[in-house]
Design an enzyme around this catalytic site. Sequence first.
Site, PDB file in Angstrom:
ATOM      1  N   LEU A  21      35.945  -5.788   9.904  1.00  0.00           N
ATOM      2  CA  LEU A  21      36.405  -5.479  11.263  1.00  0.00           C
ATOM      3  C   LEU A  21      35.300  -5.085  12.243  1.00  0.00           C
ATOM      4  CD1 LEU A  21      39.544  -3.312  10.312  1.00  0.00           C
ATOM      5  CD2 LEU A  21      39.528  -5.671  11.132  1.00  0.00           C
ATOM      6  N   HIS A 137      40.396  -1.057  15.580  1.00  0.00           N
ATOM      7  CA  HIS A 137      40.936  -0.363  14.400  1.00  0.00           C
ATOM      8  C   HIS A 137      40.532   1.106  14.374  1.00  0.00           C
ATOM      9  CE1 HIS A 137      36.872  -1.292  12.917  1.00  0.00           C
ATOM     10  NE2 HIS A 137      37.065  -0.488  11.897  1.00  0.00           N
ATOM     11  N   GLU A 174      31.318   7.884  19.994  1.00  0.00           N
ATOM     12  CA  GLU A 174      31.470   7.732  18.541  1.00  0.00           C
ATOM     13  C   GLU A 174      31.209   9.033  17.795  1.00  0.00           C
ATOM     14  OE1 GLU A 174      31.866   4.389  16.682  1.00  0.00           O
ATOM     15  OE2 GLU A 174      32.717   3.772  18.597  1.00  0.00           O
ATOM     16  N   HIS A 252      25.137   2.959  14.710  1.00  0.00           N
ATOM     17  CA  HIS A 252      25.162   4.378  15.085  1.00  0.00           C
ATOM     18  C   HIS A 252      23.762   4.951  14.844  1.00  0.00           C
ATOM     19  CE1 HIS A 252      29.684   4.567  13.905  1.00  0.00           C
ATOM     20  NE2 HIS A 252      29.589   4.582  15.209  1.00  0.00           N
ATOM     21  N   CYS A 376      28.023   9.458   6.901  1.00  0.00           N
ATOM     22  CA  CYS A 376      29.207   8.978   7.639  1.00  0.00           C
ATOM     23  C   CYS A 376      30.448   9.706   7.173  1.00  0.00           C
ATOM     24  CB  CYS A 376      29.458   7.492   7.385  1.00  0.00           C
ATOM     25  SG  CYS A 376      28.150   6.415   7.900  1.00  0.00           S
TER      26      CYS A 376
HETATM   27  O1  SUG Z   1      32.905   2.150  12.352  1.00  0.00           O
HETATM   28  N1  SUG Z   1      33.242   0.675   9.182  1.00  0.00           N
HETATM   29  C1  SUG Z   1      32.888   1.818   9.994  1.00  0.00           C
HETATM   30  C2  SUG Z   1      31.710   2.548   9.367  1.00  0.00           C
HETATM   31  C3  SUG Z   1      31.435   3.847  10.079  1.00  0.00           C
HETATM   32  C4  SUG Z   1      30.176   4.492   9.603  1.00  0.00           C
HETATM   33  N2  SUG Z   1      29.973   5.719  10.258  1.00  0.00           N
HETATM   34  C5  SUG Z   1      28.789   6.226  10.632  1.00  0.00           C
HETATM   35  N3  SUG Z   1      27.684   5.514  10.627  1.00  0.00           N
HETATM   36  N4  SUG Z   1      28.764   7.438  11.059  1.00  0.00           N
HETATM   37  C6  SUG Z   1      32.565   1.397  11.427  1.00  0.00           C
HETATM   38  O2  SUG Z   1      31.956   0.332  11.602  1.00  0.00           O
HETATM   39  C7  SUG Z   1      34.621  -1.212   8.538  1.00  0.00           C
HETATM   40  C8  SUG Z   1      36.080  -1.486   8.257  1.00  0.00           C
HETATM   41  C9  SUG Z   1      36.304  -2.853   7.672  1.00  0.00           C
HETATM   42  O3  SUG Z   1      35.546  -3.774   8.003  1.00  0.00           O
HETATM   43  O4  SUG Z   1      37.247  -3.007   6.875  1.00  0.00           O
HETATM   44  C10 SUG Z   1      34.378   0.028   9.378  1.00  0.00           C
HETATM   45  O5  SUG Z   1      35.219   0.387  10.186  1.00  0.00           O
END
Ligand code: SUG
Length: 452
Positions: A21, A137, A174, A252, A376
């Site tokens: 996603l 999402h 974020e 991020h 994360c």
């Molecule tokens: O927002 N992955 C999250 C990962 C967040 C990581 N957070 C930090 N770096 N603080 C994002 O991209 C993937 C979901 C999917 O592909 O099924 C997702 O939302």
Amino acid sequence: MKTHEVNFDGLVGPTHNYAGLSLGNVASMTHGGAVSHPREAALQGLAKMKFLADLGLKQAVLPPHERPSLETLRALGFSGSDTAVLGAAAKHAPNLLTACSSASNMWVANAATVAPSADTADGRVHLTPANLVAKFHRSIEPPQTARTLRAIFRDAARFVVHEPVPGGQAMGDEGAANHTRLAPTHGHYGLHFFVYGHSALGSPLVKENVKKFPSRQAWEASEAVARRHELGEDNTFFAQQNPAAIDAGVFHNDVIAVGNENVFLYHERAFAGTAAVVADLRRHYEKLNPGDEFVGIRVPSRQVPLKDAVKSYLFNSQLVTVAPGEMALIAPSDCAETPRVRDFVRELVESGDTPVHQVHYFDLRQSMRNGGGPACLRLRVVLNDTELAALPPGVFLTDRSYRKLTAWVKSHYRERLTAADLADPKLLDETRHTLAELTRLLGLGTIYPFQT
Ligand code: SUG
């Protein structure tokens, strides 16, 4: 009064899956469609929490959100019984159902930005749930995040849980993933370092732009969070992410830099003009804390290329204080498997030149495959003893609650999950039953819409 850094970790939800996603998040883009293992994912997260608690650190838990989000599907026009809503979404809008089923709320570094009471003008702890508008999402997370944070930080005399920053896609926020607090110790007056990727309103402060992947954090949103948190000019500092780093998968700032107390570990390509940014950051820090040393640890590309940093998630390690002047790196096991990163870390901890003397590797592969490393998975909240005493005791991880939570995961979570399973009404029932039990375990009362 004593002050503590509490790590609130997001518990992985029962619908943990790989849906590809997140454009710009290389791991998510690579693993879309793979079979996931929710039980293993939740146990990996709990094992990390237990280790930190055993190190003597304060460890707490944030519960997952209800997924699939029936609240969102209904708001988007699906109606009838829950089964009818799921069936119609699966048939007519499968991508929407997938997005509404993501367990992405586990990455609580994106849940909120936090300012401890020592730093704010009104002497309260301020929390702003991130709006997460950059990805659909994730944009559905803030209402539940706010409900959960208000159930935990419920004493209005000590805590303020703000509304997310308004303003639509351009005003992306974020949360703590783009925010680092630096201070001689957690209890001191701290410097808040905000990192943004773009300007919502065309500020001349933003000099270059991304070419391949989107930036998620707006400079104006970071400024709004600083204002709401009643921080001063003296204790805030803002810098731009390097657009080339965003284009290499640094979606991020916590994928390319990590700080703790007076230590700041960063890649030389982290910021737009990294050398000048870090020199300025050091000046700010040393002005605020005369006589205290700012320990900047610069990681050059020749030692760890950007690609290895993104793949191994070195900078998404947690950096924690285990004793005064003694820090440990809580790193993903992927770092130990990436030769240049492993060598860098070994040199760092063995040199004795910095307070970072220990490294502990964790297998967090289930989360890592979606781009979520150790940092994360946690939201740092600095609290003094009285603030700590104002929280519901059930949210803290103890030997007993760890045993209960692992047993709860083992009895309720599925071993594997595929995209097709998300339309199964039994999964929704299981999830609701599981979450209702969790709110009892954590002593949180009713926090989910389905409970009311
Ligand atoms: O927002 N992955 C999250 C990962 C967040 C990581 N957070 C930090 N770096 N603080 C994002 O991209 C993937 C979901 C999917 O592909 O099924 C997702 O939302």
